[in-house]
Design an enzyme around this catalytic site. Structure first.
Site: not given
Ligand code: ROI
Length: 163
Positions: A88, A100
């Site tokens: 990451r 994440d």
């Molecule tokens: N949007 C989606 N669809 N899925 C995510 O896991 C995700 N994670 C994030 C941000 C950038 C807010 N947008 C996301 O951290």
């Protein structure tokens, strides 16, 4: 209930770079390999358009339930190590990422530390968290937010699709 001093925690997994489904699969294994922790349930994989800047690929998301004896901060640091091991790079805020890992829930605790807010901030607005969470925790009541079914009923799908 757990019959030792372990608790149930829910972890949100997301990726939109470098083979996202493989990132999620590897993270699942790495979480299973954490000491004092084991998987209780794992949702389907879902694809979802990015929340935030739109000039990035769609995400793959999933939610995992674990039983763990790790403290909230030890769990957070373990998850951050897995994120880092999977390459990451922290780019712009709300930008694309290889992996994440978010602590969504830790038992029924409400945690308000500088580095860790539980229940996870934004849970209520995030279809890509609520729907997979409901899939593996059909009768969950979330501290300060209410029953998972009510949260799902109030959250549009926003393009979320089961893979
Ligand atoms: N949007 C989606 N669809 N899925 C995510 O896991 C995700 N994670 C994030 C941000 C950038 C807010 N947008 C996301 O951290």
């Amino acid at each position: 209930m757990n019959n030792d001093n372990s608790i149930t925690a829910y972890i949100g997994l997301g990726s939109n770079l470098v083979e996202p489904s493989a990132q999620i699969k590897n993270a699942r294994q790495a979480i299973n390999d954490l000491e004092h922790s084991q998987e209780l349930a794992f949702s389907s994989l879902y694809s979802s358009p990015p929340m935030g800047p739109q000039d990035q690929p769609d995400y793959v998301n999933a939610v995992m339930a674990i039983s763990t004896k790790l403290s909230p901060l030890d769990l957070l640091h373990s998850l951050q190590s897995i994120e880092n091991e999977q390459g990451r790079v922290r780019e712009r805020r709300w930008g694309a990422r290889t992996l994440d890992l978010d602590i969504l829930l830790y038992a029924d605790e409400q945690i308000n530390l500088a580095d860790l807010k539980v229940p996870h901030i934004g849970l209520r607005e995030r279809a890509f968290v609520l729907y997979p969470l409901q899939e593996i925790a059909t009768d969950l009541t979330i501290p300060s937010l209410g029953h998972i079914n009510d949260l799902v009923a109030q959250c549009p799908l926003d393009g979320l699709q089961k893979l």
